[in-house]
Design a protein around this motif. Structure first.
Motif, PDB file in Angstrom:
ATOM      1  N   PRO A   1     -15.613  27.903  20.707  1.00  0.00           N
ATOM      2  CA  PRO A   1     -14.160  27.789  20.735  1.00  0.00           C
ATOM      3  C   PRO A   1     -13.057  28.914  20.340  1.00  0.00           C
TER       4      PRO A   1
ATOM      5  N   ASP B   1     -12.282  22.165  27.946  1.00  0.00           N
ATOM      6  CA  ASP B   1     -11.628  23.399  27.936  1.00  0.00           C
ATOM      7  C   ASP B   1     -12.479  24.240  28.874  1.00  0.00           C
TER       8      ASP B   1
ATOM      9  N   ARG C   1      -9.265  19.020  16.618  1.00  0.00           N
ATOM     10  CA  ARG C   1      -8.545  18.187  17.525  1.00  0.00           C
ATOM     11  C   ARG C   1      -8.620  16.970  17.737  1.00  0.00           C
TER      12      ARG C   1
ATOM     13  N   GLY D   1     -16.741  20.822  26.624  1.00  0.00           N
ATOM     14  CA  GLY D   1     -16.129  19.641  26.238  1.00  0.00           C
ATOM     15  C   GLY D   1     -16.906  18.575  25.388  1.00  0.00           C
TER      16      GLY D   1
ATOM     17  N   ILE E   1     -11.384  16.108  25.488  1.00  0.00           N
ATOM     18  CA  ILE E   1     -11.551  17.364  25.003  1.00  0.00           C
ATOM     19  C   ILE E   1     -12.283  18.039  26.086  1.00  0.00           C
TER      20      ILE E   1
ATOM     21  N   GLU F   1      -6.625  13.837  20.388  1.00  0.00           N
ATOM     22  CA  GLU F   1      -7.031  13.967  21.594  1.00  0.00           C
ATOM     23  C   GLU F   1      -8.100  13.180  21.913  1.00  0.00           C
TER      24      GLU F   1
ATOM     25  N   PHE G   1     -13.184  28.279  29.703  1.00  0.00           N
ATOM     26  CA  PHE G   1     -13.152  29.721  29.211  1.00  0.00           C
ATOM     27  C   PHE G   1     -13.538  30.786  30.171  1.00  0.00           C
TER      28      PHE G   1
END
Length: 694
Positions: free
Chosen positions: A580, A516, A506, A626, A514, A511, A518
């Motif tokens: 991830p 995310d 990514r 991240g 980063i 990007e 979860f």
């Protein structure tokens, strides 16, 4: 001269378009094909490693289990108490109830699977002991079929049941921890199955009579029962197994030896589901890069499938139609329908499979089992005792779809360029063909990747200056290309050393930030108890060597289980499962990782002759993850889930694994936990905790 110069420019442009188009098409096709082969090969090798690791792990765990005192004692006690039951007559009423159960519960399923009326006498237990035990542990078992293993004591007062109440919880826990579909003990002398965790209808079976004498279970017991070697492992390939509803089952057996005499055989029953999930990527072909027609599949030495094929799972009617068209018999197609699986029923005898079974790795365009051209990568698996082949493939039509579109466009452009070349070349051929021919050759060599291509400068006019400029451009591009390749290689290696591969991809994709969330992952914290005090009395080099060796073994275990290491801080270790890349069994994997970490720490402490214990805490829940930092990247995660996992470790006990309620609720049927009650957690107050029984 101006007219000629203009004509020269037109001719050069047309030639460049034509040559570059043709060469570009050829190079694009070759590059795409090579890229697809590389991707298929990388995917195939990754799945091969996973399957080989699975069997190697099962082999090691079964070998250790068969040599343990617990299993040796269990084999001896179960055999003697089974023989005691066999010397008594089973009541007629009890046998009638067993026969009624077979007629009502077992035979209907066999009738559906076999496609004919089975003979009940082929399946009924033989002998008083088998009948007695099947009644108490199968027919009268208060639990449903899929949970029969939960019955520890049938309550009949027999010596066998006393032994069962003692050993069954331990053997059941071992089988669950090691991932066995079932764990059985056999008496090689009598050929009887004297114990089973799952209590299927092979419990108490006579492997020398009826349908069982032709089973792969009987073959495994016969081989290992005659080998007084603690390192011996007998593996029998997958085959349809009636007690498991006709499902494909394999058996791995190990002799149980007491005073140099084989007193029993320990058997791990293996389901095809675990292997099928690895090979099919849990049926997420598109996410694995297989597009619309790609897949990977396993084939045995008998050319029968050992994993499900994509068409069977996605569109069965089209799948059966394609099998019919490819020459599969109606009998085999009917068997696939009845058994509800292509495993052990679909024939796959392609050239790729034949080469892989011959021990040859390779790639190429071959005819697939559906009769369609495919690009495939194939190779054998290194699993002792049998030959398997793994093939990863994708249909040619899908693989080359972009090239076919490029070919159509280039044909149009090429036709226009060819017309220009013919018209202009006819006028310039006599006066300018020589110098331009040399320049054209240089351009072609450069377009083909020859960055050492040079053109001789024979004149000082416009053509000469053009040749000199071309040579300068080639030299400059060659130097820049070398620099770019070196930098890219260095950046790639550095990025993969500090970040997980999906996150690194990514970042390479552009990007900037980063981060995310979860919904559910499992986090583990582990800390060495008393390490700071112990290391204060050790030389610095020994401290680093001790920690490096221990954490390296942790890393290897994490890689095998699909767990992502986050970081180490001093003598603390942090890892996560379920990101991830998301996996459904992240909690179970992490508990197995924790068990391994405790055992690894014990072994490491013995090797270094130090007193060292590990304290482990596990929690499941949502996290935020991240990449932070600019000059030095780091991939980290945050949230209450992480904090509580850390508190589970800091508030835990040495050589113990402490988990929270979310972990306990997920795994209470797979592992044995001991409630610890409410414990005080900094920032959380009182929190329930459980200790995993190792």
């Amino acid at each position: 001269m101006a007219t000629k110069l203009f004509a020269i420019l037109i001719l050069l442009g047309a030639i460049a378009v034509l040559v570059t188009g043709v060469l570009g098409y050829m190079r694009a096709r070759d590059a795409l094909q090579e890229s697809i082969y590389n991707q298929l090969t990388a995917t195939r090798k990754g799945k091969v490693r996973q399957v080989e690791t699975y069997f190697r792990t099962i082999r090691n765990e079964l070998s250790q289990l068969a040599t343990s005192k617990m299993v040796v004692d269990a084999a001896r006690d179960f055999r003697s108490s089974f023989d005691e039951l066999d010397r008594a007559d089973a009541p007629v009423e009890l046998r009638r109830k067993v026969e009624d159960w077979y007629g009502a519960e077992f035979l209907p399923e066999m009738r559906r699977v076999l496609g004919k009326e089975p003979n009940i006498n082929d399946y009924l237990p033989v002998g008083p002991a088998a009948t007695y035990l099947q009644y108490h542990y199968i027919v009268a078992n208060p639990y449903p079929a899929i949970r029969r293993r939960l019955l520890d004591d049938a309550g009949d007062g027999s010596v066998y049941s006393r032994h069962h109440a003692l050993f069954h919880p331990l053997l059941r826990g071992a089988a669950t921890s090691f991932g066995f579909f079932d764990f059985l003990l056999a008496d090689p002398k009598s050929g009887r199955i004297v114990y089973s965790v799952e209590k299927e209808v092979d419990f108490g079976a006579d492997l020398r009579a009826g349908i069982y004498r032709r089973s792969n279970l009987a073959a495994a017991v016969a081989r290992c029962g005659a080998v007084p070697d603690r390192s011996a492992i007998c593996f029998e390939d997958f085959a349809s197994y009636a007690p498991s509803g006709g499902a494909p089952i394999a058996f791995m057996a190990a002799p149980i030896i007491d005073q140099s005499v084989v007193i029993g055989v320990a058997i791990a029953q293996l389901s095809i589901d675990a292997i099928d999930a690895v090979v099919t990527g849990e049926r997420r072909w598109r996410q694995d890069g297989f597009g619309l027609t790609g897949e990977a599949y396993l084939v045995g030495s008998d050319f029968l499938a050992r994993s499900g094929t994509r068409g069977f799972y996605e569109n069965r009617e089209r799948y059966f139609a394609e099998l019919k068209q490819a020459g599969e018999t109606d009998e085999d197609i009917d068997a696939i329908r009845r058994y509800d699986t292509p495993v052990m029923h679909q024939h796959v005898a392609t050239d790729a499979v034949r080469a892989a079974l011959a021990g040859i790795e390779g790639v190429g365009e071959v005819l697939g089992y559906r009769g369609t051209p495919t690009l495939a990568s194939w190779g054998p698996l290194a699993i002792p005792g049998f030959k398997w082949a793994l093939v990863a493939k994708i249909d040619v039509a899908e693989a080359f779809a972009p090239i076919y579109r490029l070919q159509r466009d280039l044909m149009i452009v090429g036709a226009i360029a060819l017309l220009v070349v013919i018209v202009t070349g006819a006028w310039l051929s006599r006066s300018l063909l020589g110098p331009l021919h040399e320049l054209t050759e240089g351009v072609a060599r450069f377009a083909a990747g020859d960055y050492s291509a040079r053109v001789a400068v024979r004149t000082r006019d416009e053509i000469g200056r053009l040749c000199a400029a071309f040579n300068g451009m080639v030299d400059e591009l060659r130097g820049k290309n070398v620099v770019i390749e070196n930098k890219n290689r260095e950046n790639e290696e550095l990025l993969l050393n500090v970040l997980p591969a999906p996150i690194a991809n990514r970042l390479r994709g552009g990007e900037q930030r980063i981060a995310d969330g979860f919904a559910e992952v499992t986090v583990v914290f582990a800390d060495l108890v008393g390490f700071t005090e112990m290391s204060s009395h050790m030389p610095p080099g020994d401290v680093v060597s001790l920690l490096n060796g221990l954490f390296t073994r942790f890393d290897e275990a994490a890689q095998e289980l699909g767990i992502e290491k986050i970081k180490t801080v001093g003598d603390a270790y942090m890892a996560v499962c379920g990101m991830p890349v998301q996996v459904p069994d992240h909690a179970a994997r992490m508990v197995r990782m924790a068990i391994r970490m405790v055992h690894i720490t014990r072994e490491h402490a013995m090797e270094y002759k130090v007193s060292m214990k590990l304290r482990v805490g596990i929690n499941s829940g949502p996290v935020v993850a991240g990449v932070i930092g600019k000059s030095k990247y780091i991939y980290d995660l945050w949230g209450d889930t992480v904090n509580l996992a850390s508190r589970m470790e800091s508030g835990g006990l040495p050589d113990m694994i402490q988990v929270t309620r979310p972990v306990y609720e997920k795994l209470k049927d797979e592992f044995v936990f001991e409630p610890r009650g409410m414990i005080e957690v900094k920032g959380k107050g009182s929190v329930e905790a459980w200790l995993l029984k190792l």
